[in-house]
Design a protein around this motif. Structure first.
Motif, PDB file in Angstrom:
ATOM      1  N   HIS A 155     -30.135  -4.626 -26.285  1.00 30.77           N
ATOM      2  CA  HIS A 155     -30.032  -3.901 -25.126  1.00 30.77           C
ATOM      3  C   HIS A 155     -30.819  -4.355 -24.015  1.00 30.77           C
ATOM      4  O   HIS A 155     -31.909  -4.998 -24.467  1.00 30.77           O
ATOM      5  N   ASP A 156     -30.778  -4.083 -22.743  1.00 33.08           N
ATOM      6  CA  ASP A 156     -31.479  -4.785 -21.694  1.00 33.08           C
ATOM      7  C   ASP A 156     -31.679  -3.668 -20.820  1.00 33.08           C
ATOM      8  O   ASP A 156     -30.590  -2.861 -20.439  1.00 33.08           O
ATOM      9  N   ASP A 157     -32.679  -3.726 -19.846  1.00 33.67           N
ATOM     10  CA  ASP A 157     -32.636  -2.746 -18.788  1.00 33.67           C
ATOM     11  C   ASP A 157     -31.635  -2.985 -17.688  1.00 33.67           C
ATOM     12  O   ASP A 157     -31.575  -2.065 -16.693  1.00 33.67           O
ATOM     13  N   VAL A 158     -31.197  -4.133 -17.515  1.00 33.71           N
ATOM     14  CA  VAL A 158     -30.171  -4.522 -16.551  1.00 33.71           C
ATOM     15  C   VAL A 158     -29.068  -4.953 -17.366  1.00 33.71           C
ATOM     16  O   VAL A 158     -28.274  -4.235 -17.277  1.00 33.71           O
ATOM     17  N   ALA A 159     -29.138  -6.005 -17.996  1.00 38.23           N
ATOM     18  CA  ALA A 159     -27.843  -6.414 -18.840  1.00 38.23           C
ATOM     19  C   ALA A 159     -27.867  -7.591 -19.758  1.00 38.23           C
ATOM     20  O   ALA A 159     -28.771  -8.715 -19.217  1.00 38.23           O
ATOM     21  N   VAL A 160     -27.428  -7.672 -20.950  1.00 37.36           N
ATOM     22  CA  VAL A 160     -27.524  -8.933 -21.749  1.00 37.36           C
ATOM     23  C   VAL A 160     -26.428  -9.651 -21.237  1.00 37.36           C
ATOM     24  O   VAL A 160     -25.376  -9.251 -20.904  1.00 37.36           O
ATOM     25  N   VAL A 161     -26.887 -10.942 -20.989  1.00 36.41           N
ATOM     26  CA  VAL A 161     -25.760 -11.773 -20.729  1.00 36.41           C
ATOM     27  C   VAL A 161     -25.003 -12.766 -21.740  1.00 36.41           C
ATOM     28  O   VAL A 161     -24.176 -13.438 -21.488  1.00 36.41           O
ATOM     29  N   GLY A 162     -26.133 -13.016 -22.867  1.00 38.70           N
ATOM     30  CA  GLY A 162     -25.447 -13.730 -23.954  1.00 38.70           C
ATOM     31  C   GLY A 162     -26.403 -13.932 -25.081  1.00 38.70           C
ATOM     32  O   GLY A 162     -27.674 -13.336 -24.887  1.00 38.70           O
ATOM     33  N   TYR A 163     -25.822 -14.492 -26.267  1.00 34.69           N
ATOM     34  CA  TYR A 163     -26.927 -14.614 -27.258  1.00 34.69           C
ATOM     35  C   TYR A 163     -26.936 -16.192 -27.583  1.00 34.69           C
ATOM     36  O   TYR A 163     -26.013 -16.892 -27.391  1.00 34.69           O
ATOM     37  N   GLU A 164     -28.057 -16.589 -28.255  1.00 32.98           N
ATOM     38  CA  GLU A 164     -28.346 -17.948 -28.835  1.00 32.98           C
ATOM     39  C   GLU A 164     -28.512 -18.028 -30.217  1.00 32.98           C
ATOM     40  O   GLU A 164     -29.054 -16.908 -30.645  1.00 32.98           O
ATOM     41  N   VAL A 165     -27.929 -18.890 -31.075  1.00 36.08           N
ATOM     42  CA  VAL A 165     -28.048 -18.816 -32.373  1.00 36.08           C
ATOM     43  C   VAL A 165     -28.878 -20.064 -32.693  1.00 36.08           C
ATOM     44  O   VAL A 165     -28.568 -21.232 -32.159  1.00 36.08           O
ATOM     45  N   LEU A 166     -29.889 -19.878 -33.437  1.00 31.16           N
ATOM     46  CA  LEU A 166     -30.803 -21.097 -33.552  1.00 31.16           C
ATOM     47  C   LEU A 166     -30.828 -21.367 -35.404  1.00 31.16           C
ATOM     48  O   LEU A 166     -30.985 -20.382 -36.067  1.00 31.16           O
ATOM     49  N   ARG A 167     -31.144 -22.673 -35.482  1.00 33.52           N
ATOM     50  CA  ARG A 167     -31.385 -23.232 -36.969  1.00 33.52           C
ATOM     51  C   ARG A 167     -32.209 -24.190 -36.819  1.00 33.52           C
ATOM     52  O   ARG A 167     -32.291 -25.053 -35.990  1.00 33.52           O
ATOM     53  N   ASP A 168     -33.279 -24.089 -37.586  1.00 32.30           N
ATOM     54  CA  ASP A 168     -34.740 -24.979 -37.518  1.00 32.30           C
ATOM     55  C   ASP A 168     -35.080 -25.024 -36.162  1.00 32.30           C
ATOM     56  O   ASP A 168     -35.640 -26.139 -35.637  1.00 32.30           O
ATOM     57  N   GLY A 169     -35.100 -24.200 -35.257  1.00 26.95           N
ATOM     58  CA  GLY A 169     -35.876 -23.987 -34.161  1.00 26.95           C
ATOM     59  C   GLY A 169     -34.973 -24.513 -32.944  1.00 26.95           C
ATOM     60  O   GLY A 169     -35.491 -24.581 -31.700  1.00 26.95           O
ATOM     61  N   GLU A 192     -28.551 -24.899 -48.463  1.00 28.60           N
ATOM     62  CA  GLU A 192     -28.731 -23.480 -47.826  1.00 28.60           C
ATOM     63  C   GLU A 192     -29.232 -23.744 -46.428  1.00 28.60           C
ATOM     64  O   GLU A 192     -30.148 -24.571 -46.334  1.00 28.60           O
ATOM     65  N   HIS A 193     -28.803 -23.024 -45.592  1.00 25.73           N
ATOM     66  CA  HIS A 193     -28.983 -23.084 -44.056  1.00 25.73           C
ATOM     67  C   HIS A 193     -29.486 -21.661 -43.518  1.00 25.73           C
ATOM     68  O   HIS A 193     -29.014 -20.721 -44.263  1.00 25.73           O
ATOM     69  N   CYS A 194     -30.311 -21.734 -42.688  1.00 26.71           N
ATOM     70  CA  CYS A 194     -30.839 -20.214 -42.229  1.00 26.71           C
ATOM     71  C   CYS A 194     -30.932 -20.390 -40.729  1.00 26.71           C
ATOM     72  O   CYS A 194     -31.095 -21.373 -40.087  1.00 26.71           O
ATOM     73  N   TRP A 195     -30.480 -18.960 -40.358  1.00 18.45           N
ATOM     74  CA  TRP A 195     -30.169 -19.041 -38.913  1.00 18.45           C
ATOM     75  C   TRP A 195     -31.022 -17.858 -38.266  1.00 18.45           C
ATOM     76  O   TRP A 195     -31.391 -16.734 -39.167  1.00 18.45           O
ATOM     77  N   SER A 196     -31.373 -17.795 -36.872  1.00 24.21           N
ATOM     78  CA  SER A 196     -31.854 -16.697 -36.284  1.00 24.21           C
ATOM     79  C   SER A 196     -30.935 -16.455 -34.942  1.00 24.21           C
ATOM     80  O   SER A 196     -30.461 -17.265 -34.441  1.00 24.21           O
ATOM     81  N   VAL A 197     -30.995 -15.211 -34.358  1.00 27.43           N
ATOM     82  CA  VAL A 197     -30.330 -14.849 -33.192  1.00 27.43           C
ATOM     83  C   VAL A 197     -31.253 -14.261 -32.207  1.00 27.43           C
ATOM     84  O   VAL A 197     -32.104 -13.376 -32.597  1.00 27.43           O
ATOM     85  N   ARG A 198     -31.214 -14.579 -30.940  1.00 25.52           N
ATOM     86  CA  ARG A 198     -31.916 -14.047 -29.726  1.00 25.52           C
ATOM     87  C   ARG A 198     -30.971 -13.835 -28.586  1.00 25.52           C
ATOM     88  O   ARG A 198     -29.866 -14.426 -28.608  1.00 25.52           O
ATOM     89  N   ALA A 199     -31.260 -12.584 -27.973  1.00 25.17           N
ATOM     90  CA  ALA A 199     -30.443 -12.398 -26.834  1.00 25.17           C
ATOM     91  C   ALA A 199     -31.225 -12.810 -25.575  1.00 25.17           C
ATOM     92  O   ALA A 199     -32.607 -13.076 -25.391  1.00 25.17           O
ATOM     93  N   ARG A 200     -30.440 -13.132 -24.393  1.00 21.26           N
ATOM     94  CA  ARG A 200     -31.012 -13.525 -22.901  1.00 21.26           C
ATOM     95  C   ARG A 200     -30.382 -12.525 -21.983  1.00 21.26           C
ATOM     96  O   ARG A 200     -28.999 -12.251 -21.995  1.00 21.26           O
ATOM     97  N   ASP A 201     -30.885 -12.488 -20.862  1.00 24.31           N
ATOM     98  CA  ASP A 201     -30.343 -11.505 -19.792  1.00 24.31           C
ATOM     99  C   ASP A 201     -30.442 -12.518 -18.446  1.00 24.31           C
ATOM    100  O   ASP A 201     -30.528 -13.660 -18.770  1.00 24.31           O
TER     101      ASP A 201
END
Length: 231
Positions: A155-169, A192-201
């Motif tokens: 969620h964002d105070d204006v709007a989320v425009v997309g997501y990024e999936v990261l592996r090993d940074g 075994e592979h590990c991922w993280s996810v972040r959002a951007r506005d």
């Protein structure tokens, strides 16, 4: 005889003089009446400037009106809002992030006369707040070389425009604002592979990364043995 005539003549003259005094005197002609002077309005303030200090704070400055046409106060027109100030500067804290605001200013004298409004000055407020982190992601291997990563929306105070999936940074996949999953292909089998996810506005603010979520791809040699036909 002569005396009587003198008396009569004097009476006539006195009556004529009385009538002249009693008769109404004609007023001035319309052409000779000077029109009432229109009230003099203050001069228009100049050099209006609008600056965004934060995403919710704009400061307005202008050149004050001086001299005989000076102002007792100023009115800053902000859309349908009217903000009052005795002198510049003026703080507008009724703004929101990532929006364009346009202002004009006019002077008001002690009698309430208002000047024409100044030319408009516009400003765009910044977006300084990053989206919230996505919900805890999950990962699922798809065979030997692919995996699907899923998450809950940010969620964002204006709007989320997309997501990024990261592996090993490193960013290995991107998804749109409405997406809640992404796939990565070309993985090493049997690991075994590990991922993280972040959002951007839209302003480029990035959320904290959620995760990690891990999954192991199938072993290629074992998959080959399982899929090989029996002799």
């Amino acid at each position: 005889m002569i005396g009587s005539r003198v008396v009569v003549l004097a009476s006539v003259l006195a009556a004529a003089l009385a009538c002249e005094r009693a008769a109404p005197r004609p007023g001035p002609s319309p052409a000779s009446v000077a029109p009432a002077a229109a009230p003099r309005t203050p001069d228009t303030p100049g050099e209006l400037d609008a600056r965004a200090v934060t995403d919710r704070h704009v400061v307005l400055r202008w050149k004050p009106v001086a001299g005989a046409t000076g102002a007792a106060a100023y009115e800053v027109l902000a859309g349908e809002r009217v903000l009052r100030a005795e002198a510049p500067p003026l703080d507008d804290r009724g703004v929101g992030p990532a929006r364009v605001y346009c202002y004009a200013v006019r002077a008001v004298d002690a009698a309430g006369n208002r000047s024409p409004a100044s030319p408009a000055a516009c400003v765009r407020t910044p977006d300084l707040v990053a989206p919230t982190a996505p919900g805890a992601p999950a990962a699922s291997a798809q065979g030997t070389e692919s995996a699907v990563v899923s998450w809950s929306p940010s969620h964002d105070d204006v709007a989320v425009v997309g997501y990024e999936v990261l592996r090993d940074g490193h960013v290995v996949a991107r998804a749109g604002a409405a997406a809640t999953q992404a796939m990565e292909a070309g993985l090493v089998p049997g690991r075994e592979h590990c991922w993280s996810v972040r959002a951007r506005d839209a302003a480029g603010n990035a959320s904290a990364a959620a995760g990690p979520a891990c999954a192991r791809t199938s072993d290629a040699s074992r998959a080959g043995r399982l899929g090989a036909p029996r002799p």
